[in-house]
Design a protein around this motif. Structure first.
Motif, PDB file in Angstrom:
ATOM      1  N   GLN A 119      -8.913 -38.874 -49.974  1.00 56.35           N
ATOM      2  CA  GLN A 119      -9.413 -40.102 -49.365  1.00 56.35           C
ATOM      3  C   GLN A 119      -9.916 -39.842 -47.953  1.00 56.35           C
ATOM      4  O   GLN A 119     -10.918 -40.403 -47.526  1.00 56.35           O
ATOM      5  CB  GLN A 119      -8.295 -41.155 -49.344  1.00 56.35           C
ATOM      6  CG  GLN A 119      -8.016 -41.774 -50.697  1.00 56.35           C
ATOM      7  CD  GLN A 119      -6.817 -42.704 -50.686  1.00 56.35           C
ATOM      8  OE1 GLN A 119      -5.866 -42.498 -49.943  1.00 56.35           O
ATOM      9  NE2 GLN A 119      -6.858 -43.730 -51.526  1.00 56.35           N
ATOM     10  N   SER A 122     -13.458 -38.316 -48.052  1.00 57.47           N
ATOM     11  CA  SER A 122     -14.392 -38.891 -49.029  1.00 57.47           C
ATOM     12  C   SER A 122     -15.644 -39.473 -48.400  1.00 57.47           C
ATOM     13  O   SER A 122     -16.560 -39.874 -49.114  1.00 57.47           O
ATOM     14  CB  SER A 122     -13.678 -39.980 -49.842  1.00 57.47           C
ATOM     15  OG  SER A 122     -13.320 -41.062 -49.003  1.00 57.47           O
ATOM     16  N   SER A 124     -16.201 -42.230 -47.154  1.00 56.98           N
ATOM     17  CA  SER A 124     -16.396 -43.663 -47.324  1.00 56.98           C
ATOM     18  C   SER A 124     -16.097 -44.348 -46.001  1.00 56.98           C
ATOM     19  O   SER A 124     -15.498 -43.772 -45.089  1.00 56.98           O
ATOM     20  CB  SER A 124     -15.477 -44.215 -48.419  1.00 56.98           C
ATOM     21  OG  SER A 124     -14.131 -44.127 -48.009  1.00 56.98           O
ATOM     22  N   SER A 127     -12.327 -44.369 -45.194  1.00 59.37           N
ATOM     23  CA  SER A 127     -11.608 -43.218 -45.736  1.00 59.37           C
ATOM     24  C   SER A 127     -10.360 -42.867 -44.933  1.00 59.37           C
ATOM     25  O   SER A 127      -9.288 -42.630 -45.511  1.00 59.37           O
ATOM     26  CB  SER A 127     -12.532 -42.003 -45.814  1.00 59.37           C
ATOM     27  OG  SER A 127     -13.019 -41.662 -44.531  1.00 59.37           O
ATOM     28  N   SER A 131      -6.430 -43.156 -46.130  1.00 54.90           N
ATOM     29  CA  SER A 131      -5.552 -41.990 -46.103  1.00 54.90           C
ATOM     30  C   SER A 131      -4.284 -42.280 -45.306  1.00 54.90           C
ATOM     31  O   SER A 131      -3.178 -41.902 -45.709  1.00 54.90           O
ATOM     32  CB  SER A 131      -6.291 -40.800 -45.486  1.00 54.90           C
ATOM     33  OG  SER A 131      -5.488 -39.645 -45.547  1.00 54.90           O
TER      34      SER A 131
END
Length: 293
Positions: A119, A122, A124, A127, A131
């Motif tokens: 995560q 990632s 995004s 992210s 996490s």
């Protein structure tokens, strides 16, 4: 011995993410140093202690982490897909090499830690936040596990509260106020008679006295004795304040901390055979003595 399973796992994850971390923000790099490595140390310690104290975990294998990993792999940006696949390969190899079919506890933690790393990288929008949430979840799980172990230890001293208090009172040379005592000064109880000390004050005073024995000339063998005593005191305190969640939480955190410190210095002693030698001529070694988390 199980060894440093989770620490080795994170080291491999960091290697797989190294190129991406170098090209990305420092947030991800800091995540490894500030969050993931300390968490891995604690997970290794708690997993081993649960084996030492014959704690039988009733835990089912969680499927959500694996589902989320599959989703990340299927939807990943092409820029990072290789790193995610490499991390997943590391996860699968660790599971194959180290986890028995029935050890759902370790498998769950490996999957959850893998997901936290995936995560984080990632790319995004959320992210890092995702996490951190995953790491917080793992820390909460770890704390529950430690609570179970400490309760198991506390069964041996269940109900013997006066014996525990007497054990902590051994640090009181006398019950009179002592304005020149540095530990009492630090705890703001220098003028308070010892007979009026609360359980918390007795515990914190014992901790201060034990830590005050440490300096750059302390042998590693003596360091281990001091940290071992501090961990035992924390377990006793957890039993003493078991009806106060806040105070028990603090005692359990201390139990983990001093257990990790014992492991840290025991490894140094084993690796370098320093049992009868001094830790260091450098006074900065005192930082390692008291601040290792």
């Amino acid at each position: 011995m199980m060894g440093w399973l989770f620490g080795g796992l994170i080291k491999q994850f960091e290697g797989a993410a190294k190129k991406l971390v170098r090209e990305s923000s420092k947030e991800i790099a800091n995540l490894f140093d500030d969050k993931l490595y300390p968490l891995a140390d604690k997970l290794d310690y708690i997993a081993q202690e649960s084996i030492n104290h014959a704690i039988e975990r009733i835990e089912e294998l969680e499927s959500k982490a694996k589902v989320d990993i599959e989703y990340l792999l299927n939807t990943a940006d092409e820029k990072i897909k290789h790193q995610l696949e490499e991390i997943n390969n590391i996860r699968e190899r660790f599971l194959t090499e180290t986890v028995s079919k029935s050890n759902f506890y370790i498998e769950n933690r490996i999957n959850q830690m893998s997901l936290a790393v995936m995560q984080a990288i990632s790319l995004s929008q959320n992210s890092i936040e995702q996490s951190l949430e995953r790491i917080e979840y793992l820390e909460n799980k770890l704390f529950q596990d430690a609570n179970q172990i400490v309760d198991k230890i506390s069964e041996l001293i269940d109900g013997k509260f006066e014996l525990i208090r007497n054990e902590l009172k051994k640090y009181l040379v006398h019950g009179l106020p002592s304005p020149l005592d540095k530990c009492r000064q630090r705890l703001k109880i220098a003028w308070k008679p010892g007979g009026l000390f609360s359980d918390v004050e007795l515990y914190e005073l014992s901790e201060c006295y034990e830590l005050s024995k440490l300096d750059e000339n302390t042998s590693i063998d003596e360091v281990l004795k001091i940290y071992g005593q501090l961990q035992q005191n924390a377990a006793m305190m957890a039993a003493l304040v078991r009806n106060s969640p806040e105070l028990k939480n603090r005692a359990i955190k201390d139990w983990i901390k001093y257990g990790l410190l014992c492991n840290f210095w025991r490894n140094i002693m084993n690796n370098y055979d320093f049992k009868n030698n001094l830790i260091s001529e450098d006074k900065s070694s005192q930082i390692l003595l008291i601040d290792k988390q």
